[in-house]
Design an enzyme around this catalytic site. Structure first.
Site, short mmCIF file in Angstrom:
data_model
loop_
_atom_site.label_atom_id
_atom_site.label_comp_id
_atom_site.label_asym_id
_atom_site.label_seq_id
_atom_site.Cartn_x
_atom_site.Cartn_y
_atom_site.Cartn_z
N ASN A 1 0.81 -1.22 0.00
CA ASN A 1 0.00 0.00 0.00
C ASN A 1 0.84 1.27 0.00
O ASN A 1 0.39 2.33 0.43
CB ASN A 1 -0.96 0.02 1.20
N ARG A 2 2.05 1.16 -0.49
CA ARG A 2 2.97 2.32 -0.61
C ARG A 2 3.37 2.91 0.74
O ARG A 2 3.89 4.01 0.80
CB ARG A 2 2.36 3.43 -1.49
#
Length: 215
Positions: A193-194
């Site tokens: 999710n970065r």
């Protein structure tokens, strides 16, 4: 622009394990050494490729891929033509940054510092370790300078090869090594999710200070 590939929708997910403060060694060189070892095991052909970013006296930046040839407590070393664009820029502004990206490990490392030329003997030693063809190309070319045609370069190489047939090719005085002496490292680990993990080491009064950065 109808012929432009649609890249904005491309996505890639990062799935590697996390990086925690207790994973980070006190000395960033030791941390780098461990990561380089992992990179060499995973992708030996590309592990030592690094982006070298420099800037000229007016602040205009440029970046290119070079190969790391040595790293130790003295710094990170590579070799090139001093008359190249990077050589000229480092003469004007002896500060640079290196960036290693190891895609298979979802890792990157940035190393920032000042740059010094290595002694001529270091460049000469490495020059003569290279294949003869690489020596000829380096000696015949004025790197980054314009040339009218490839045939001109090939002719120079051929003439040089004949001139030193059966002999050692002398290392040009315009060719040699540089060493980046780090004052800052950043270790980046891709995460789901970065929400990536980033840790930065900064040298303050001779002591490496470590802090976590937001992704």
């Amino acid at each position: 622009m109808t012929d432009t590939p649609e890249i904005s929708a491309l996505r890639r997910e990062y799935v590697a394990a996390g990086l925690h403060r207790h994973d980070m060694l006190a000395d960033p060189l030791d941390q780098f050494r461990g990561w380089m070892h992992s990179a060499l095991e995973a992708h030996p052909d590309d592990a030592t490729s690094m982006t070298l970013a420099t800037a000229d006296a007016d602040g205009w930046p440029s970046a290119r891929i070079v190969l790391l040839k040595r790293f130790d407590s003295e710094g990170f070393c590579w070799f090139t033509d001093f008359r190249s664009e990077k050589g000229v820029q480092l003469e004007q502004n002896p500060k640079a940054e290196l960036m290693f990206y190891w895609r298979g490990l979802e890792r990157q490392v940035r190393v920032r510092g000042r740059v010094e030329r290595l002694p001529y003997n270091d460049g000469e030693t490495y020059f003569h370790q290279r294949p003869r063809g690489s020596q000829l190309s380096a000696a015949a070319s004025t790197q980054s300078h314009a040339v009218d045609h490839r045939a001109t370069l090939e002719q120079r190489v051929s003439e040089l090869d004949q001139a030193y047939a059966g002999e050692v090719i002398p290392c040009p005085e315009t060719w040699g090594g540089y060493c980046l002496i780090p004052h800052q490292y950043e270790f980046w680990q891709g995460r789901e999710n970065r929400l990536h993990d980033r840790f930065r080491y900064t040298l303050v009064d001779g002591i490496w200070q470590l802090e976590r950065l937001q992704p």
